[in-house]
Design a protein around this motif. Sequence first.
Motif, PDB file in Angstrom:
ATOM      1  N   MET A 517       0.802  -1.165  -0.024  1.00  0.00           N
ATOM      2  CA  MET A 517      -0.097   0.049   0.044  1.00  0.00           C
ATOM      3  C   MET A 517       0.886   1.234  -0.003  1.00  0.00           C
ATOM      4  SD  MET A 517      -3.286  -0.813  -0.486  1.00  0.00           S
ATOM      5  CE  MET A 517      -3.908  -2.280  -0.613  1.00  0.00           C
ATOM      6  N   ASP A 518       2.036   1.136   0.767  1.00  0.00           N
ATOM      7  CA  ASP A 518       2.861   2.232   0.832  1.00  0.00           C
ATOM      8  C   ASP A 518       3.518   2.727  -0.724  1.00  0.00           C
ATOM      9  OD1 ASP A 518       2.482   2.884   3.322  1.00  0.00           O
ATOM     10  OD2 ASP A 518       4.286   1.818   3.911  1.00  0.00           O
ATOM     11  N   LEU A 519       3.620   1.634  -1.515  1.00  0.00           N
ATOM     12  CA  LEU A 519       4.153   1.634  -2.698  1.00  0.00           C
ATOM     13  C   LEU A 519       3.044   2.490  -3.864  1.00  0.00           C
ATOM     14  CD1 LEU A 519       6.222  -1.663  -3.071  1.00  0.00           C
ATOM     15  CD2 LEU A 519       7.213   0.794  -3.045  1.00  0.00           C
ATOM     16  N   PHE A 520       1.945   1.796  -3.466  1.00  0.00           N
ATOM     17  CA  PHE A 520       0.825   2.323  -4.245  1.00  0.00           C
ATOM     18  C   PHE A 520       0.589   4.162  -4.026  1.00  0.00           C
ATOM     19  CE2 PHE A 520      -1.193  -2.154  -4.939  1.00  0.00           C
ATOM     20  CZ  PHE A 520      -0.654  -1.997  -6.244  1.00  0.00           C
ATOM     21  N   VAL A 521       0.914   4.291  -2.680  1.00  0.00           N
ATOM     22  CA  VAL A 521       0.826   5.799  -2.240  1.00  0.00           C
ATOM     23  C   VAL A 521       1.620   6.552  -3.000  1.00  0.00           C
ATOM     24  CG1 VAL A 521       1.204   7.391  -0.337  1.00  0.00           C
ATOM     25  CG2 VAL A 521      -0.183   5.417   0.085  1.00  0.00           C
ATOM     26  N   GLN A 522       2.901   5.991  -3.186  1.00  0.00           N
ATOM     27  CA  GLN A 522       3.931   6.719  -3.832  1.00  0.00           C
ATOM     28  C   GLN A 522       3.575   6.886  -5.230  1.00  0.00           C
ATOM     29  OE1 GLN A 522       8.070   5.202  -3.430  1.00  0.00           O
ATOM     30  NE2 GLN A 522       7.375   4.389  -1.437  1.00  0.00           N
ATOM     31  N   CYS A 523       3.003   5.819  -6.139  1.00  0.00           N
ATOM     32  CA  CYS A 523       2.457   5.809  -7.341  1.00  0.00           C
ATOM     33  C   CYS A 523       1.514   7.024  -7.534  1.00  0.00           C
ATOM     34  CB  CYS A 523       1.912   4.549  -7.766  1.00  0.00           C
ATOM     35  SG  CYS A 523       3.179   3.270  -7.947  1.00  0.00           S
ATOM     36  N   ASP A 524       0.358   6.947  -6.430  1.00  0.00           N
ATOM     37  CA  ASP A 524      -0.737   7.985  -6.468  1.00  0.00           C
ATOM     38  C   ASP A 524      -0.103   9.454  -6.430  1.00  0.00           C
ATOM     39  OD1 ASP A 524      -3.216   8.735  -6.403  1.00  0.00           O
ATOM     40  OD2 ASP A 524      -3.977   7.665  -4.791  1.00  0.00           O
ATOM     41  N   GLN A 525       0.956   9.530  -5.628  1.00  0.00           N
ATOM     42  CA  GLN A 525       1.526  11.065  -5.323  1.00  0.00           C
ATOM     43  C   GLN A 525       2.160  11.260  -6.635  1.00  0.00           C
ATOM     44  OE1 GLN A 525       0.848  12.832  -2.111  1.00  0.00           O
ATOM     45  NE2 GLN A 525       1.229  14.228  -3.846  1.00  0.00           N
ATOM     46  N   MET A 526       2.862  10.257  -7.330  1.00  0.00           N
ATOM     47  CA  MET A 526       3.441  10.677  -8.728  1.00  0.00           C
ATOM     48  C   MET A 526       2.723  10.990  -9.773  1.00  0.00           C
ATOM     49  SD  MET A 526       6.475   7.847  -9.324  1.00  0.00           S
ATOM     50  CE  MET A 526       7.612   7.588  -7.860  1.00  0.00           C
ATOM     51  N   VAL A 527       1.290  10.506  -9.840  1.00  0.00           N
ATOM     52  CA  VAL A 527       0.316  11.211 -10.555  1.00  0.00           C
ATOM     53  C   VAL A 527      -0.031  12.564 -10.292  1.00  0.00           C
ATOM     54  CG1 VAL A 527      -2.125  10.741 -11.077  1.00  0.00           C
ATOM     55  CG2 VAL A 527      -0.586   8.656 -11.088  1.00  0.00           C
ATOM     56  N   ILE A 528      -0.093  12.833  -8.936  1.00  0.00           N
ATOM     57  CA  ILE A 528      -0.597  14.183  -8.892  1.00  0.00           C
ATOM     58  C   ILE A 528       0.607  15.114  -9.047  1.00  0.00           C
ATOM     59  CG2 ILE A 528      -0.890  15.914  -6.692  1.00  0.00           C
ATOM     60  CD1 ILE A 528      -3.238  13.697  -7.266  1.00  0.00           C
ATOM     61  N   GLN A 529       1.974  14.757  -8.923  1.00  0.00           N
ATOM     62  CA  GLN A 529       3.083  15.399  -8.973  1.00  0.00           C
ATOM     63  C   GLN A 529       3.440  15.819 -10.642  1.00  0.00           C
ATOM     64  OE1 GLN A 529       6.043  13.285  -7.111  1.00  0.00           O
ATOM     65  NE2 GLN A 529       5.649  14.063  -5.086  1.00  0.00           N
ATOM     66  N   THR A 530       2.938  14.707 -11.573  1.00  0.00           N
ATOM     67  CA  THR A 530       3.127  14.924 -12.838  1.00  0.00           C
ATOM     68  C   THR A 530       2.050  15.344 -13.867  1.00  0.00           C
ATOM     69  OG1 THR A 530       2.967  12.733 -13.292  1.00  0.00           O
ATOM     70  CG2 THR A 530       5.249  13.478 -12.939  1.00  0.00           C
ATOM     71  N   ALA A 531       0.872  15.420 -13.163  1.00  0.00           N
ATOM     72  CA  ALA A 531      -0.516  15.764 -13.472  1.00  0.00           C
ATOM     73  C   ALA A 531      -0.809  15.363 -15.056  1.00  0.00           C
ATOM     74  CB  ALA A 531      -0.241  17.500 -13.519  1.00  0.00           C
ATOM     75  N   PRO A 532      -0.875  13.938 -15.281  1.00  0.00           N
ATOM     76  CA  PRO A 532      -1.194  13.640 -16.606  1.00  0.00           C
ATOM     77  C   PRO A 532      -2.791  13.748 -16.705  1.00  0.00           C
ATOM     78  CG  PRO A 532      -1.073  11.836 -15.004  1.00  0.00           C
ATOM     79  CD  PRO A 532      -0.490  13.098 -14.192  1.00  0.00           C
ATOM     80  N   VAL A 533      -3.610  13.812 -15.725  1.00  0.00           N
ATOM     81  CA  VAL A 533      -5.053  13.985 -15.677  1.00  0.00           C
ATOM     82  C   VAL A 533      -5.527  15.117 -14.655  1.00  0.00           C
ATOM     83  CG1 VAL A 533      -5.437  11.631 -16.584  1.00  0.00           C
ATOM     84  CG2 VAL A 533      -5.496  12.009 -14.029  1.00  0.00           C
ATOM     85  N   ILE A 534      -6.565  15.456 -14.571  1.00  0.00           N
ATOM     86  CA  ILE A 534      -7.243  16.249 -13.430  1.00  0.00           C
ATOM     87  C   ILE A 534      -8.366  15.307 -12.739  1.00  0.00           C
ATOM     88  CG2 ILE A 534      -8.410  18.560 -12.932  1.00  0.00           C
ATOM     89  CD1 ILE A 534      -7.431  19.400 -15.969  1.00  0.00           C
ATOM     90  N   PRO A 535      -7.621  14.905 -11.659  1.00  0.00           N
ATOM     91  CA  PRO A 535      -8.856  14.202 -10.647  1.00  0.00           C
ATOM     92  C   PRO A 535      -9.868  15.421 -10.311  1.00  0.00           C
ATOM     93  CG  PRO A 535      -6.628  13.749  -9.962  1.00  0.00           C
ATOM     94  CD  PRO A 535      -6.537  14.744 -10.988  1.00  0.00           C
ATOM     95  N   VAL A 536     -11.203  15.016 -10.400  1.00  0.00           N
ATOM     96  CA  VAL A 536     -12.252  16.150 -10.119  1.00  0.00           C
ATOM     97  C   VAL A 536     -13.119  15.657  -8.779  1.00  0.00           C
ATOM     98  CG1 VAL A 536     -14.102  17.488 -10.872  1.00  0.00           C
ATOM     99  CG2 VAL A 536     -12.520  16.925 -12.609  1.00  0.00           C
ATOM    100  N   MET A 537     -13.432  14.529  -8.792  1.00  0.00           N
ATOM    101  CA  MET A 537     -14.424  14.087  -8.018  1.00  0.00           C
ATOM    102  C   MET A 537     -15.003  12.699  -7.891  1.00  0.00           C
ATOM    103  SD  MET A 537     -18.272  15.538  -9.440  1.00  0.00           S
ATOM    104  CE  MET A 537     -18.987  14.520  -8.551  1.00  0.00           C
ATOM    105  N   THR A 538     -15.214  12.164  -6.628  1.00  0.00           N
ATOM    106  CA  THR A 538     -16.090  10.872  -6.762  1.00  0.00           C
ATOM    107  C   THR A 538     -17.474  10.866  -6.409  1.00  0.00           C
ATOM    108  OG1 THR A 538     -15.561  10.616  -4.326  1.00  0.00           O
ATOM    109  CG2 THR A 538     -13.925   9.849  -5.721  1.00  0.00           C
ATOM    110  N   ASP A 539     -18.380  10.165  -6.590  1.00  0.00           N
ATOM    111  CA  ASP A 539     -19.562  10.456  -6.139  1.00  0.00           C
ATOM    112  C   ASP A 539     -20.273   9.188  -5.649  1.00  0.00           C
ATOM    113  OD1 ASP A 539     -20.280   8.665  -8.260  1.00  0.00           O
ATOM    114  OD2 ASP A 539     -20.823  10.266  -9.636  1.00  0.00           O
ATOM    115  N   ASP A 540     -21.677   9.312  -4.994  1.00  0.00           N
ATOM    116  CA  ASP A 540     -22.329   8.161  -4.641  1.00  0.00           C
ATOM    117  C   ASP A 540     -23.150   7.698  -5.682  1.00  0.00           C
ATOM    118  OD1 ASP A 540     -21.639   9.088  -2.144  1.00  0.00           O
ATOM    119  OD2 ASP A 540     -23.223  10.723  -1.955  1.00  0.00           O
ATOM    120  N   HIS A 541     -23.321   6.395  -5.761  1.00  0.00           N
ATOM    121  CA  HIS A 541     -23.963   5.449  -6.473  1.00  0.00           C
ATOM    122  C   HIS A 541     -25.446   5.568  -5.907  1.00  0.00           C
ATOM    123  CE1 HIS A 541     -25.431   2.806  -9.411  1.00  0.00           C
ATOM    124  NE2 HIS A 541     -25.296   1.749  -8.851  1.00  0.00           N
TER     125      HIS A 541
END
Length: 574
Positions: A517-541
């Motif tokens: 999980m710590d490695l996946f957190v590192q990956c997730d942070q890299m996504v934020i740092q390099t900004a390939p996409v714009i995460p906007v929101m999650t929602d309720d089903h």
Amino acid sequence: MLKKPFTLLFLIVGFVVASCGGDEKPEEQLVAKGNKMYGGELKFMSTEKIDNLFPIYTGDVYSSRIISQIFEPLLSIDPESGTVNPGIAKDWKLSSDARVYTFNIRKGVKFHEDACFKNKTREVTAEDVKFSLDLACTDVKNNEVSYLIVDLIEGAKEHFDKSTGKIRNGGVKGIKVINKHTLQITLTEPYVGFEKIMTHHGLGVTPKEAYKKYGKNIGKHPVGTGPFSLESMSSSKISLKRNPKYWRKDEFGNRLPFLSKVTMTYVKNKRSELKAFRESKVDLVLELPVEETENILGTLEEAQRGLNVKHKVDAKKSLNMMYVAMQNQSEEFSDERVRHAFNLAIDRVTIVDKDLEGEGWPAINGFVADMEGYPSDKVRGHSCNPELAKSLMKQAGYANGNGFPTLDFYVNGIEGSAAHKSCVAIANQLKENLNVNLNVILCSLDERRAAVASGKAKIWRAGWIADYPDPSNFLAQFYGNNMKKQSTMVNDFNYSNEAFDAVYERALVETDSEKRMDLFVQCDQMVIQTAPVIPVMTDDHIIIINARVRDFSATQMETLDLTSVYIKEIRTKK
């Protein structure tokens, strides 16, 4: 303030006589135990057209809701707990080195009756499972699921790279048939998430006979083992019928499913769908907008007069992420500073609280949705900072937006939907904060895919719903090797980052859960740092269900499991 998930119940308990009944009698002659009932038709609508029902050819939630009724993978998953359960495989074991899985295929599971069997059926064997998995590892046109397993199973990548539109002789080296009911899968490295992958609807078991007979038209002639089989498929609807030879039984010994028929029709807008619900023309409304809840519930006076449909509203926080994708290798978005500026120019909280009236949850952490066992709070997401955004655009050569082209912003959705409203808000904020112009183009999912595949789309709205509850399912979107696969949905924005790939690959083979999980957190942070996409929101089903439909509820993966659903009409007082 954000509105919280809620559940409203307005159910009236009916009455049924239960007794023993034959397994394969017509539904009208079957009598269920446990106060349940056979028969009836469940109806719902979709805003997206579905024209292909072959598992490996599809990957969107709309198609999966139908495909999962027709096909079954090796294993199944509880959508709430994430627990992996038996499916086509009755049990399995893992070798001491955690690389070799041995699956025991359940005896007595039969494919749907079909012309490919001369209008008969036959039992599923280990050969069928191997064929289905070999095909998923083959470079055939429209294969949307190869990314799931080609890097995990021994010999799968070599098979994919060397295959030319068909399974190579012998198939994948690491997928072996031991005997009629035993299959062995050897992994390249231990992978603790492999069992969850084996629950993916895209890996549903299909017979070689059907693939050979129908060829390019297999998507309109699905043959699986699921609780329902295809009855008809047209431009206006898809109808499924009960599989009388389905293998599963419930806790009372009733052969499943209970429903005689499932029908999905198409609708152009949510208001028409809600109207159909109020008129009892459909039994479910999926993705119910928060602002429409009071409208569908009706007024107190209507309730007192018995004019509104008795129903249940149910909601679960979904394992999804709505985001804006940018073509990372295009002239417009190859500069990381521009992608960062777009992320910083957007106020996600305002979009959710104001523009969507509290429908959803702003993406304040990473790309991975909040799920059990994943420390998403360790990931620091983007926050709105217009001044820094302007500075980055200036550094990139677009001071005050000058020189940046007007772009078409492709949004698969219908007018007035949450998707449409949120993207209009995004376009307005980018105009206000960066003086960048986006033209919002409403389109279908297929139209958006075509625009992305052709290179015409530079920026588009997208969404990812977990196929199984694991961070890897979200982060696979950014794995560089997945650009080489034929999926039109995974990493279609062409993100490439060797540092990300290295950490992601380490996470895949890490057996210690906390370290993984710590490695996946590192990956997730890299996504934020390099900004390939714009995460906007999650929602309720949020779903609304006619009260006559029993044992149905919302799930965090937005799936439909109709296996145990039954219909019991509401008895009104005289």
